[in-house]
Design an enzyme around this catalytic site. Structure first.
Site, mmCIF file in Angstrom:
data_model
loop_
_atom_site.group_PDB
_atom_site.id
_atom_site.type_symbol
_atom_site.label_atom_id
_atom_site.label_comp_id
_atom_site.label_asym_id
_atom_site.label_seq_id
_atom_site.Cartn_x
_atom_site.Cartn_y
_atom_site.Cartn_z
ATOM 1 N N TYR A 145 -3.847 -6.062 17.640
ATOM 2 C CA TYR A 145 -4.034 -5.266 16.424
ATOM 3 C C TYR A 145 -5.246 -4.351 16.558
ATOM 4 C CZ TYR A 145 -4.079 -4.258 11.395
ATOM 5 O OH TYR A 145 -4.049 -3.639 10.173
ATOM 6 N N ASP A 189 11.349 3.234 4.909
ATOM 7 C CA ASP A 189 11.061 1.825 5.148
ATOM 8 C C ASP A 189 12.125 1.238 6.064
ATOM 9 O OD1 ASP A 189 9.069 -0.219 3.467
ATOM 10 O OD2 ASP A 189 10.753 -1.236 4.436
ATOM 11 N N ILE A 222 0.827 -1.204 0.000
ATOM 12 C CA ILE A 222 0.000 0.000 0.000
ATOM 13 C C ILE A 222 0.861 1.253 0.000
ATOM 14 C CG2 ILE A 222 -1.682 1.325 1.330
ATOM 15 C CD1 ILE A 222 -2.852 -1.368 2.279
ATOM 16 N N SER A 238 -7.670 1.073 10.662
ATOM 17 C CA SER A 238 -8.091 -0.189 10.047
ATOM 18 C C SER A 238 -9.537 -0.410 10.436
ATOM 19 C CB SER A 238 -7.229 -1.338 10.572
ATOM 20 O OG SER A 238 -7.797 -2.602 10.269
ATOM 21 N N TYR A 270 -18.280 -8.361 2.732
ATOM 22 C CA TYR A 270 -18.029 -7.157 1.940
ATOM 23 C C TYR A 270 -19.185 -6.935 0.963
ATOM 24 C CZ TYR A 270 -13.336 -7.156 3.822
ATOM 25 O OH TYR A 270 -12.271 -7.106 4.681
ATOM 26 N N THR A 320 -9.827 -5.527 4.198
ATOM 27 C CA THR A 320 -8.807 -6.475 3.761
ATOM 28 C C THR A 320 -8.312 -6.138 2.359
ATOM 29 O OG1 THR A 320 -9.811 -8.223 5.091
ATOM 30 C CG2 THR A 320 -8.305 -8.907 3.351
ATOM 31 N N SER A 368 -3.709 -8.368 -1.772
ATOM 32 C CA SER A 368 -2.440 -8.492 -2.498
ATOM 33 C C SER A 368 -1.233 -8.081 -1.669
ATOM 34 C CB SER A 368 -2.486 -7.654 -3.779
ATOM 35 O OG SER A 368 -2.722 -6.295 -3.484
#
Length: 255
Positions: free
Chosen positions: A156, A38, A19, A143, A215, A188, A191
């Site tokens: 989480y 990163d 992402i 999230s 979904y 979610t 990929s």
């Protein structure tokens, strides 16, 4: 659309892949310069080089977002290299499994450190210049797990819930000082490595159908879906948006 981020300088944590990389690519298309930060410096540098075509300006930097000296140095280097930051995307994060009764304490601490402390430290480093210039936009990564309870994901959910409310608190502190703060809350995204971790190893049609039933839109998300929401929040199109938790989840939290 194009040039929504013309002359903007955007730093993206966790920017080397997934992402974060999709956000960087979209920001470049909209006219921004980008700093990919990163944990894997080599990955950040390779990804930045891949994006640096046709006059696009992308640079890679290494940092552990849980270490104040690391992330402060990366943001300082980014500003010295490509210009004063006008935007920060706190995308770096990790997930993990475990309910409260059986969660590993070390894993709990690590999930909190990367997600919550990392967001705090990166924001702190970027805010110094943003507040001085009275200009900036921060997009934190919540999230759907920060909006609803997800079974067996205690740490989480706690971390992402903390980020959602930290976003509101930061908006209360800084919106009157020229800095908007919002959170994007993805569903979610299959990929990505985290998406695969969340979905698990069972890819049978029956299990897939049960997952998709959550979904209403009928599919899982893509990195590009999330990137477009982030670009909107970074841009002047969202000039009156601050303190929002922006669900990009295909309707998961609507049912």
């Amino acid at each position: 659309m194009s040039n929504r981020l013309k002359n903007e300088v955007i730093a993206i944590t966790g920017g080397g892949a997934g992402i974060g990389l999709a956000i960087a690519s979209a920001a470049l298309r909209e006219g921004a310069k980008v700093a990919l930060i990163d944990l894997d410096q080599g990955l950040a540098e390779r990804s930045a080089a891949m994006l640096s075509t046709g006059g696009a300006v992308a640079k890679g930097f290494g940092a552990d977002v849980t270490k104040a000296a690391d992330i402060t140095a990366a943001i300082t280097s980014a500003e010295q290299t490509i210009g004063s930051l006008t935007g920060l995307v706190n995308n770096a994060g990790i997930a993990g499994f475990g309910s409260v009764h059986d969660a590993d304490a070390a894993a709990w601490d690590r999930i909190m450190a990367v997600n919550v402390t990392g967001t705090f430290l990166a924001s702190k480093a970027a805010l110094a210049g943003m507040l001085e210039r009275h200009k900036g936009t921060i997009v934190n990564f919540g999230s759907v797990a920060g909006l609803v309870g997800i079974p067996t994901m205690a740490a989480y959910c706690a971390a992402k819930g903390a980020i959602v409310n930290l976003t509101r608190q930061m908006a209360a502190d800084y919106s009157g000082r020229g800095v908007r703060v919002n959170a994007v809350c993805p569903g979610t995204v299959t990929s990505t490595g985290m998406g695969q971790q969340l979905l698990g190893s069972d890819t049978s049609p029956e299990v897939q159908a049960r997952r998709l039933a959550k979904y209403p839109i009928g599919r899982f998300g893509t990195p590009e879906d999330i990137a477009e929401a982030v670009i909107f929040l970074l841009s002047d199109q969202a000039a009156f948006v601050t303190g929002a938790a922006f669900a990009v989840d295909g309707g998961m939290t609507a049912i």
